[in-house]
Design a protein around this motif. Structure first.
Motif, PDB file in Angstrom:
ATOM      1  N   TYR A   1       6.261   0.681  -1.695  1.00  0.00           N
ATOM      2  CA  TYR A   1       5.140   0.649  -1.464  1.00  0.00           C
ATOM      3  C   TYR A   1       3.924   1.556  -1.960  1.00  0.00           C
ATOM      4  O   TYR A   1       3.185   1.551  -2.547  1.00  0.00           O
ATOM      5  CB  TYR A   1       4.919   0.873   0.008  1.00  0.00           C
ATOM      6  CG  TYR A   1       3.476   1.265   0.865  1.00  0.00           C
ATOM      7  CD1 TYR A   1       2.898   0.517   0.768  1.00  0.00           C
ATOM      8  CD2 TYR A   1       2.584   2.096   1.203  1.00  0.00           C
ATOM      9  CE1 TYR A   1       1.650   0.307   1.649  1.00  0.00           C
ATOM     10  CE2 TYR A   1       2.003   2.979   1.397  1.00  0.00           C
ATOM     11  CZ  TYR A   1       0.403   1.627   1.862  1.00  0.00           C
ATOM     12  OH  TYR A   1      -0.081   2.208   2.333  1.00  0.00           O
TER      13      TYR A   1
ATOM     14  N   THR B   1       1.076   1.095  -4.312  1.00  0.00           N
ATOM     15  CA  THR B   1      -0.601   2.259  -3.929  1.00  0.00           C
ATOM     16  C   THR B   1      -0.546   3.339  -5.244  1.00  0.00           C
ATOM     17  O   THR B   1      -1.805   3.697  -5.907  1.00  0.00           O
ATOM     18  CB  THR B   1      -0.503   3.232  -2.270  1.00  0.00           C
ATOM     19  OG1 THR B   1       0.816   3.418  -2.478  1.00  0.00           O
ATOM     20  CG2 THR B   1      -0.680   2.217  -1.334  1.00  0.00           C
TER      21      THR B   1
ATOM     22  N   ALA C   1      -3.080   1.254  -7.392  1.00  0.00           N
ATOM     23  CA  ALA C   1      -4.095   0.401  -6.654  1.00  0.00           C
ATOM     24  C   ALA C   1      -5.247   1.522  -6.995  1.00  0.00           C
ATOM     25  O   ALA C   1      -5.963   1.346  -7.907  1.00  0.00           O
ATOM     26  CB  ALA C   1      -4.146   0.623  -5.546  1.00  0.00           C
TER      27      ALA C   1
ATOM     28  N   THR D   1     -10.487   7.202  -2.619  1.00  0.00           N
ATOM     29  CA  THR D   1      -9.762   5.426  -2.275  1.00  0.00           C
ATOM     30  C   THR D   1      -8.685   5.667  -1.968  1.00  0.00           C
ATOM     31  O   THR D   1      -8.248   4.713  -1.432  1.00  0.00           O
ATOM     32  CB  THR D   1     -10.016   6.053  -3.977  1.00  0.00           C
ATOM     33  OG1 THR D   1     -10.947   5.065  -4.447  1.00  0.00           O
ATOM     34  CG2 THR D   1      -9.196   4.177  -4.310  1.00  0.00           C
TER      35      THR D   1
ATOM     36  N   LEU E   1      -7.270   3.765   0.606  1.00  0.00           N
ATOM     37  CA  LEU E   1      -5.907   2.285   0.523  1.00  0.00           C
ATOM     38  C   LEU E   1      -5.629   2.674   1.847  1.00  0.00           C
ATOM     39  O   LEU E   1      -4.832   1.351   2.096  1.00  0.00           O
ATOM     40  CB  LEU E   1      -6.003   2.594  -0.553  1.00  0.00           C
ATOM     41  CG  LEU E   1      -6.529   2.016  -1.940  1.00  0.00           C
ATOM     42  CD1 LEU E   1      -5.622   2.112  -3.731  1.00  0.00           C
ATOM     43  CD2 LEU E   1      -6.577   0.592  -2.547  1.00  0.00           C
ATOM     44  N   ARG E   2      -4.919   3.557   2.059  1.00  0.00           N
ATOM     45  CA  ARG E   2      -3.857   3.804   3.153  1.00  0.00           C
ATOM     46  C   ARG E   2      -4.649   3.100   3.822  1.00  0.00           C
ATOM     47  O   ARG E   2      -3.443   2.479   5.085  1.00  0.00           O
ATOM     48  CB  ARG E   2      -3.611   5.296   3.100  1.00  0.00           C
ATOM     49  CG  ARG E   2      -2.307   5.727   3.922  1.00  0.00           C
ATOM     50  CD  ARG E   2      -2.040   7.107   4.587  1.00  0.00           C
ATOM     51  NE  ARG E   2      -2.761   7.605   4.248  1.00  0.00           N
ATOM     52  CZ  ARG E   2      -4.235   7.783   5.669  1.00  0.00           C
ATOM     53  NH1 ARG E   2      -4.055   6.881   6.661  1.00  0.00           N
ATOM     54  NH2 ARG E   2      -4.822   8.656   5.646  1.00  0.00           N
TER      55      ARG E   2
ATOM     56  N   SER F   1      -5.140  -0.771   4.210  1.00  0.00           N
ATOM     57  CA  SER F   1      -3.767  -1.499   4.663  1.00  0.00           C
ATOM     58  C   SER F   1      -3.114  -1.418   6.502  1.00  0.00           C
ATOM     59  O   SER F   1      -2.308  -1.986   6.312  1.00  0.00           O
ATOM     60  CB  SER F   1      -2.675  -0.866   3.294  1.00  0.00           C
ATOM     61  OG  SER F   1      -1.931   0.440   3.789  1.00  0.00           O
TER      62      SER F   1
ATOM     63  N   SER G   1      -2.186  -5.931   0.116  1.00  0.00           N
ATOM     64  CA  SER G   1      -3.445  -5.203   0.943  1.00  0.00           C
ATOM     65  C   SER G   1      -3.693  -4.227  -0.147  1.00  0.00           C
ATOM     66  O   SER G   1      -5.390  -3.819  -0.297  1.00  0.00           O
ATOM     67  CB  SER G   1      -3.746  -4.609   1.966  1.00  0.00           C
ATOM     68  OG  SER G   1      -3.097  -3.619   2.855  1.00  0.00           O
ATOM     69  N   PRO G   2      -3.610  -2.386  -0.800  1.00  0.00           N
ATOM     70  CA  PRO G   2      -3.747  -2.203  -1.476  1.00  0.00           C
ATOM     71  C   PRO G   2      -4.364  -2.392  -2.689  1.00  0.00           C
ATOM     72  O   PRO G   2      -4.994  -1.648  -3.721  1.00  0.00           O
ATOM     73  CB  PRO G   2      -2.456  -1.072  -1.608  1.00  0.00           C
ATOM     74  CG  PRO G   2      -1.824  -0.995   0.022  1.00  0.00           C
ATOM     75  CD  PRO G   2      -1.726  -2.631  -0.244  1.00  0.00           C
TER      76      PRO G   2
ATOM     77  N   ASP H   1     -10.930  -3.697   4.562  1.00  0.00           N
ATOM     78  CA  ASP H   1     -11.848  -3.451   3.467  1.00  0.00           C
ATOM     79  C   ASP H   1     -12.540  -3.225   4.716  1.00  0.00           C
ATOM     80  O   ASP H   1     -13.762  -2.133   4.209  1.00  0.00           O
ATOM     81  CB  ASP H   1     -12.038  -4.313   3.232  1.00  0.00           C
ATOM     82  CG  ASP H   1     -11.605  -3.367   2.047  1.00  0.00           C
ATOM     83  OD1 ASP H   1     -12.101  -2.511   1.412  1.00  0.00           O
ATOM     84  OD2 ASP H   1     -12.451  -4.154   0.292  1.00  0.00           O
TER      85      ASP H   1
END
Ligand SMILES: [Fe+2]
Ligand SMILES: [Fe+2]
Length: 374
Positions: A191, A195, A198, A208, A212-213, A216, A240-241, A327
């Protein structure tokens, strides 16, 4: 006490369970229940070794639970980390690496390298009669914890087979704990790598990482509310990130342009989906395959008016449909250079309209509303 054949069967079944179950909590809970019924014990508790101490992890004891309540039992155990070494029964078991059988807790011979601490019984009103404490030893002989059974029926006449079964049981649990710990560490590392990768794609934007966190986590919660199985939920959470990883290839003058983009610039911007999918092409893991689908399809719309492929409905991978809701929701509720954050209620309204207008999957939005409203 069950007979030898039953015991063997239960051991085999436990082995299967332990090797297939990767969530350590579920695994330990099942293990204690099995141990209790297999060895005819009233209660069972499990301690994991860490830096010279045994730390309470989990228990199963309906009688004690009746007295103190589940939280009460946990507190009583937790307050008592035990030093590994002679002195206490569990500490000595971990130290010696062999089982300790105590048939009469209140009459332990004075020359034994351990004694029974009566304070727990005194404070809880529980009556410990006998104890069997088994080291959880890995194949390499490392003791990762101890399993303690209390008030066993017929402990004084336990057969050799029963004793060996108990030790085999401890060894199985040890290996499973080791594997589960390893799996959890691997997942964490995975993970973190994802991340960071990403975030590298959008390094220029200080918000960002948080986006992202959050997105997700929303993706995970929505997927869960949709009733997906735990494994798929986890895949979506981890993948997803990477949805915007393709932005790494978008020129700064477009990516960071403070004003609105013109048509040509939009065309370039939209390529972040196919670039992302290209970065993640030929996936070798389920996780990378999910990430590729998400990167490619998170801007598709259920009515087929999205990009890059203008696919509709069920043709859009489910994970991408989930991520698009998460998102957009986070984008709406976040501050951006060009806008103030919307309050959650307003963002929820916009998402709801999006479902009505064919942007999002209405079923997924329904699941989202279920958790967003709570
Ligand atoms: Fe995107
Ligand atoms: Fe995003």
């Amino acid at each position: 006490m069950t007979n030898d054949a039953d015991m063997l069967e239960a051991l085999v079944n436990t082995g299967i369970l332990l090797s297939s179950e990767h969530s350590i909590d579920v695994l330990l809970e099942q293990t204690l229940k099995t141990a209790r019924s297999l060895f005819g014990a009233e209660g069972a508790s499990l301690y994991l070794a860490d830096s010279g101490m045994l730390h309470f992890r989990i228990f199963s004891n309906p009688v004690l639970e009746d007295k103190l309540g589940p939280e009460g039992v946990r507190k009583a155990y937790k307050a008592r980390p035990v030093k590994i070494g002679p002195g206490s029964i569990s500490g000595y078991t971990a130290y010696a690496g062999e089982s300790t059988i105590v048939t009469d807790a209140y009459n332990i011979p004075g020359d034994a390298p351990y004694s029974f601490n009566t304070s727990f019984d005194k404070s809880s009103g529980y009556k410990t009669v006998n104890l069997a404490t088994v080291p959880m030893k890995t194949r390499k002989g490392k003791v990762v914890g101890v399993l303690q059974l209390v008030n066993l029926q017929g402990l004084d006449s336990f057969s050799d087979t029963a004793m060996r079964a108990m030790e085999a049981f401890g060894a199985q649990v040890a290996v499973a704990v080791e594997n589960a710990t390893l799996t959890e560490e691997l997942k964490k590392a995975q993970y973190e790598t994802i991340t960071r990768l990403a975030a590298a794609a959008e390094l220029k934007d200080p918000d960002t990482g948080d986006h992202l966190r959050r997105m997700s986590e929303y993706s995970r919660d929505i997927a869960d509310a949709c009733g997906l199985d735990e494994h798929t939920v986890e895949l979506i959470y981890y993948a997803s990130p990477l949805h915007d990883v393709g932005k790494i290839a978008i020129p700064d003058d477009i990516l960071l342009k403070p004003g609105p983009l013109d048509d040509d610039e939009w065309e370039v911007m939209r390529t972040h989906t196919v670039i992302g999918a290209d970065i993640l092409r030929n996936p070798h893991s389920e996780l990378a395959a999910y990430a590729r689908d998400i990167a490619l399809c998170h801007h598709e719309r259920i009515d087929g008016k999205g990009y890059p492929s203008e696919i509709k409905g069920d043709d859009i991978p489910f994970a991408a449909r989930v991520v698009s809701v998460a998102d957009v929701f986070d984008a709406l509720t976040s501050r951006r250079p060009y806008k103030e954050p919307f309050p959650a209620a307003k963002a929820i309204e916009i998402i709801n309209e999006g479902a009505a207008k064919g942007q999002f999957d209405p079923e997924i939005v329904k699941a989202f509303l279920g958790i967003a409203g709570s």
